[in-house]
Design a protein around this motif. Sequence first.
Motif: not given
Lengths: 320, 260
Positions: A264-265, A260-262, B99, A74, B92-95, A206, B106, A200, B103, A203, A320, B113, A76, A256-257, A70-71
């Motif tokens: 790492r989580l 987080s979208s990060d 956050e 880009s 596309p994603f809800d960061f 994406s 980075f 990272r 980024m 991230n 999304v 971290w 979902p 994600r919901k 997905q990432m």
Amino acid sequence: MADYKEKMKKNRFFRILVLAASLIAAVSIISLLLPLFSNLTETILKLRIMRISVAVIAGCSLAVAGVIFQMVFSNPLADPYLLGNSSGAAFGVAGLAILGISKSGVFHPLAAGFFSCLTAAAVLKIGRTRFGRNSLILTGVAVNFFLSAIVIFVVTLKRKEAYSILYFMMGDLGETRTKLILVCGIISATFIILAFLKSRTLNAISFGKSLSRQLGVQSEKESEKLLMIASVLTGSAVAVGGIIGFVGLMSPHIARKLFSSDARLLIPASMGIGAGILVFSDFAARSILYPVEIPVGVITAILGAPFFIWLYGKKQNNRV
Amino acid sequence: MEKNKIIEFKNFSAGYGKKRVLKNITFAILPRRIYAVLGPNASGKTTLLKSLFREIPETSGEIKIRGKEISDLSVGQIAKKVSFCPAQTNFPFDFTVAEFVQMGRFAVSKNLWETNLDIKKAKNAMDAMGISDIKSKKITGISSGELQKTILAQIISKDTEIILLDEPTSHLDIKNRAELVGKLRDLKETFGKTIIATFHDLTEAINLADIFILLKKGEIMDILEKSQITDEKISALYETEIKILDENGLKAVMAQIEKD
């Protein structure tokens, strides 16, 4: 203040990890101890522990593969099943089974991983040169049908194996070869760690080519590495549990919901949810028509296909 | 000219496949100035910016950043010197806003971290762009004005000397445009940044930039200081009759509408 925030952030990661682990453990134990229709003998207990290990390995691998697909794309809606990766992996396993190589199954994840990587490369090549990025899923679906047909064709050549392999095409958590489970477990754990260490980068990727470059990530090169990791994970999941669709689509989205979208989580959270979905689906698959067992992929598809339609509608509206 | 050129293009050509978009360009960028790249559609403005990140497949000639040839630098090394805000980005994603801004760090530190310094820089960047109050909102749910400021905050948190902006004002309403122009000027004057931006709206460009790079069909037609910009030169660039109006130093650029 900054120090405090950093601690909070790291704590959040550990909280999710603990939550993910306890989610897997809780669902596993419930599933283990629910001797709904049978007496809990030692053999049954052993079989169930194996089943749960298979579900956890496949669930975690598919979920992390889903996060990566997905990432990197880009998109979902990407998922190892929809992109044809799972069928590619199944092709590898079916090939070994038909040729009669590797009865212990130790080489299954390797063949599966290899063909899964090939499929990813092919889908990417066809999708990019012919239709551009947006039609990637359609290309994947077409490749998926094609490879599934090939697997079934090959399988029909050797009738004796047909039943078990056809079962394998819709997910089968009843694997009992300890060595195979162990090898897949080690491969999955290794590649999940590799994926996590690249969180990272994931991230940054994406957001597409231009933005990831200004974040210092050469997206083409890194995408290839990440897609390889995702393909190997898909291969491991398929080798141990057959083709199970939509887990890689649903788990990251729910994670994600909830979190987080990060990445790492997202990676640990998706693992917990992916394993949870599979253990639960397996429980449902064995209970609904007891004593007849439904392939677990039937349950995940019944849950996942409407989920896909709902997600697609949201994506069309850019929500999304 | 000053000796401290920050970027140098030397006989640089770039293109996609057989199509050449930039043709034999030679010029230099000096520090602590705002450059506006102007030119009609398809004149190579975006390609010029993307060339610095080696994003264009076919190139010849050379580009140097602080005396170093970019083909000798990795994308990671370039990203430590240059920031780039594309004209259009997919989200596309809800960061969350925070956050996304973090980024940017980075590019500078690759730890798994963020360090305390990273978090502090990101926080300062959000303060500078005035988006601290929306930091926990999702980037998918904010206005285009807020989004533009969020991307700029990410760039500020990277703290590079050079900032490239591809049509930074194009999706914004007039209030947000004015605010952004102020912030960009601030980046140059307070933080000593060098900014190279492409513009479609000439009014913004002319009020903000110090130096103008006129690009036409992939070639540099002229490089002008603010005082050298005239109606004739701009009209020749766009092949349309254009007038620059001046109201106590505040300028507006208008195209003559053809009458029949």
